[in-house]
Design a protein around this motif. Structure first.
Motif, short mmCIF file in Angstrom:
data_model
loop_
_atom_site.label_atom_id
_atom_site.label_comp_id
_atom_site.label_asym_id
_atom_site.label_seq_id
_atom_site.Cartn_x
_atom_site.Cartn_y
_atom_site.Cartn_z
N ASN A 77 0.84 -1.21 0.00
CA ASN A 77 0.00 0.00 0.00
C ASN A 77 0.87 1.26 0.00
O ASN A 77 0.40 2.34 -0.38
CB ASN A 77 -0.95 0.00 1.21
CG ASN A 77 -2.22 -0.81 0.92
OD1 ASN A 77 -2.65 -0.93 -0.23
ND2 ASN A 77 -2.82 -1.37 1.96
N LEU A 78 2.13 1.11 0.42
CA LEU A 78 3.02 2.29 0.44
C LEU A 78 3.54 2.65 -0.96
O LEU A 78 4.21 3.66 -1.13
CB LEU A 78 4.20 2.05 1.40
CG LEU A 78 3.83 1.99 2.88
CD1 LEU A 78 5.08 1.79 3.73
CD2 LEU A 78 3.11 3.26 3.32
N ASN A 96 1.28 5.75 -2.08
CA ASN A 96 1.65 7.12 -1.68
C ASN A 96 3.14 7.40 -1.94
O ASN A 96 3.69 8.38 -1.43
CB ASN A 96 1.28 7.39 -0.22
CG ASN A 96 2.04 6.53 0.76
OD1 ASN A 96 2.91 5.75 0.37
ND2 ASN A 96 1.71 6.64 2.04
N GLU A 121 -6.67 -0.19 5.71
CA GLU A 121 -5.40 0.55 5.66
C GLU A 121 -5.31 1.29 4.32
O GLU A 121 -4.91 2.46 4.25
CB GLU A 121 -4.27 -0.47 5.85
CG GLU A 121 -3.00 -0.25 5.12
CD GLU A 121 -2.09 -1.49 5.19
OE1 GLU A 121 -2.19 -2.31 6.13
OE2 GLU A 121 -1.25 -1.65 4.29
N ARG A 122 -5.71 0.61 3.23
CA ARG A 122 -5.66 1.27 1.91
C ARG A 122 -6.59 2.48 1.88
O ARG A 122 -6.22 3.53 1.34
CB ARG A 122 -6.05 0.27 0.81
CG ARG A 122 -6.11 0.94 -0.56
CD ARG A 122 -6.21 -0.05 -1.68
NE ARG A 122 -5.00 -0.85 -1.81
CZ ARG A 122 -4.88 -1.90 -2.62
NH1 ARG A 122 -5.89 -2.27 -3.38
NH2 ARG A 122 -3.74 -2.57 -2.70
N ILE A 156 -4.82 5.30 3.50
CA ILE A 156 -3.71 5.84 2.71
C ILE A 156 -4.23 6.72 1.58
O ILE A 156 -3.71 7.81 1.31
CB ILE A 156 -2.82 4.70 2.18
CG1 ILE A 156 -2.00 4.15 3.35
CG2 ILE A 156 -1.91 5.17 1.06
CD1 ILE A 156 -1.04 3.08 2.99
N ASP A 184 -5.51 9.96 2.89
CA ASP A 184 -4.36 10.81 3.25
C ASP A 184 -3.77 11.47 1.99
O ASP A 184 -3.49 12.68 1.98
CB ASP A 184 -3.31 9.96 3.97
CG ASP A 184 -2.11 10.76 4.42
OD1 ASP A 184 -2.28 11.63 5.29
OD2 ASP A 184 -1.00 10.54 3.88
N THR A 199 -1.41 7.10 8.07
CA THR A 199 -1.10 8.36 7.40
C THR A 199 0.22 8.18 6.66
O THR A 199 0.77 7.07 6.63
CB THR A 199 -0.92 9.53 8.40
OG1 THR A 199 0.32 9.34 9.09
CG2 THR A 199 -2.05 9.60 9.42
N TYR A 200 0.74 9.27 6.11
CA TYR A 200 2.00 9.24 5.37
C TYR A 200 3.16 8.73 6.23
O TYR A 200 4.06 8.08 5.74
CB TYR A 200 2.30 10.65 4.86
CG TYR A 200 3.47 10.73 3.93
CD1 TYR A 200 3.34 10.30 2.61
CD2 TYR A 200 4.69 11.22 4.36
CE1 TYR A 200 4.42 10.36 1.74
CE2 TYR A 200 5.78 11.29 3.50
CZ TYR A 200 5.62 10.85 2.19
OH TYR A 200 6.69 10.91 1.33
#
Ligand SMILES: Cc1cc2nc3c(=O)[nH]c(=O)nc-3n(C[C@H](O)[C@H](O)[C@H](O)COP(=O)(O)OP(=O)(O)OC[C@H]3O[C@@H](n4cnc5c(N)ncnc54)[C@H](O)[C@@H]3O)c2cc1C
Length: 430
Positions: free
Chosen positions: A76-77, A80, A193-194, A197, A200, A376-377
């Protein structure tokens, strides 16, 4: 190495052929040969530990269609841009060079349990001594869903990049619509969680989160389940407080069809249009298990959690680990890694004529799972759970009091997430 008829000899059971280990040295005759299907978290761990714990006495061949594995964990990271797919890509070199696992790039199509044979796409039918199936998940077909236009991004790699690019291009105050599959599914906290993100990303980009923009973007979460399936307190608080004007959560929304051209998802709670649509279909074990009869009437393969051997008596010496198994434990990479070690230990015992059912071993059949969730980020929460074997029921149960959750999301958890994932990646692939 692609499997061809010429090197097929390397696939035949240990009783009939000795494998050549990497480095050119001729290995001693192996006492057993294990074929592993799938080079993800479960498959790589079992391959590595079979070689390590048997002191090289067991020959291992890993069959995986792809030349490397892109981890879903942390993927998921990619959305972003905290990570790139290359940060999460693992090669099979270490398994080959450090542990002497033979890696063959091919796709398994079918298993014939009574004959102990396996059909590979390129090489055709080959025999096995023992077979570990670790092939992960397969999505249900949703009418109208074209994965290029409506990505799932629930198997990482090209799909994660596709979804990131679509989020990049969507209007800052646009609408992102996503779905949560019916449980049990891969990574219980992952979809929530997605949602955080993406909220955010859009909340920052539009300026809504810091007050510089007045129009809130929208993230609509359509959950096939009656409620949030993991870290309920954390995600309820994140959805209501942190992203209150952005995230709209709708439970009991079963996906019926998708209009991929017009980006509309039709559900039992109505139709929803978005600038970006992220539909994660409900899933089960890969087709190979279903067409071979390993799953029976279920979506997942029933196994004995003492060994991870299939309970289907037509499939002697066939084991199923990771997301494909149906013991009721969470479908996570951490869990897949733990199951793989129990399975490896059991296969090594069997190869030495020892029992997997000693009282001492039964008392120590324990697995655990950990999931870190970026909220968050630069802040994350986490969830852990421990499972142990119950001899009375023959199943794995949650150890009372073992369910742990972060009190809140924090940057410390975010940093711990990288330590945890680095350890898991190293234990699995290196
Ligand atoms: C966004 C997201 C976040 C996640 N976060 C976490 C987390 O924080 N913690 C955690 O523990 N887990 C997490 N997970 C879950 C974790 O990624 C999975 O549970 C884990 O990958 C399962 O391992 P596996 O080996 O069963 O399947 P996989 O890792 O998917 O591996 C399966 C392998 O089998 C191969 N294969 C498939 N079909 C065949 C075939 N027919 N023949 C041969 N090979 C085949 C595939 O190419 C693949 O390499 C997350 C998942 C997602 C999507």
């Amino acid at each position: 190495m692609p499997l061809t008829r010429r090197n097929f000899i390397q696939m035949v059971p240990a009783s009939a052929a000795a494998l050549t280990l990497t480095g050119g040295a001729k290995a001693a005759e192996p006492i057993h040969h294990v074929t592993v299907l799938g080079g993800g978290f479960a498959g790589c761990t079992v391959a590595k530990y079979l070689r390590m714990w048997s002191n090289g006495e067991i020959a291992v061949t890993l069959i995986e269609p792809n030349s490397n594995h892109v981890s879903c964990i942390m993927s998921n990271l990619i959305l972003n841009k905290r990570l790139k797919t290359t940060d999460l890509t693992f090669e099979y070199n270490d398994l080959q060079v450090k542990y002497g696992v033979e890696v063959i790039h091919d796709r398994a199509k079918r298993i014939r349990g009574p004959q102990k044979q396996l059909r590979l796409k390129e090489a055709g039918w080959v025999s096995y001594d023992s077979l570990v199936v670790a092939t992960g998940i397969q999505f249900d077909n949703i009418p109208g869903q074209d994965f290029r236009k409506v990505p799932h991004a629930w198997i990482a790699g090209g799909q994660s990049n596709n979804l990131r690019n679509k989020i990049n291009k969507m209007p800052d105050t646009g609408t992102f619509v996503m779905t949560v599959p019916k449980a049990p599914y891969r990574c219980p906290p992952g979809p929530y969680e997605r949602a955080c993100i993406v909220a955010d990303i859009l909340g920052r980009r539009s300026g809504y989160l810091d007050g510089s923009g007045s129009v809130a973007p929208r993230v609509i979460v359509l959950d096939a389940n009656p409620g949030i399936m993991a870290e309920k307190g954390t995600f309820t608080s994140a959805f209501n407080d942190l992203y209150g004007d952005i995230i709209e959560y709708i439970p009991n929304a079963q996906v019926e069809s998708v209009d991929s051209d017009n980006l509309i998802v039709n559900t039992s709670q109505g139709s929803f249009a978005g600038d970006v649509l992220n539909v994660i279909p409900t899933h089960g074990a890969q087709n190979i298990l279903r067409v071979s009869g390993l799953t029976g009437d279920s979506r997942w393969a029933d196994v004995d959690p003492v060994t991870y051997a299939s309970t289907n008596t037509l499939f002697q010496d066939v084991y199923v680990i990771g997301d494909a198994q149906g013991t009721g434990q969470p479908k996570s990479g951490h869990m897949a890694n733990a199951q793989a070690k129990i399975c490896a230990d059991s296969i090594i015992r069997t190869a030495h004529g020892l029992s997997s059912y000693t009282e001492e071993r039964l008392q120590n059949i324990t697995t655990n799972s950990a999931c870190f969730s970026p909220i968050t980020y630069d802040q994350a929460s986490w969830l852990t759970a421990v499972y142990s074997y119950n001899p009375d029921t023959g199943s794995m149960g949650l150890v009372p009091g073992s369910l742990g959750e972060a009190h809140n999301w924090s940057s410390r958890n975010f940093n711990d997430m990288f330590t945890w994932s680095d350890n898991l990646f190293a234990d699995t692939f290196k």
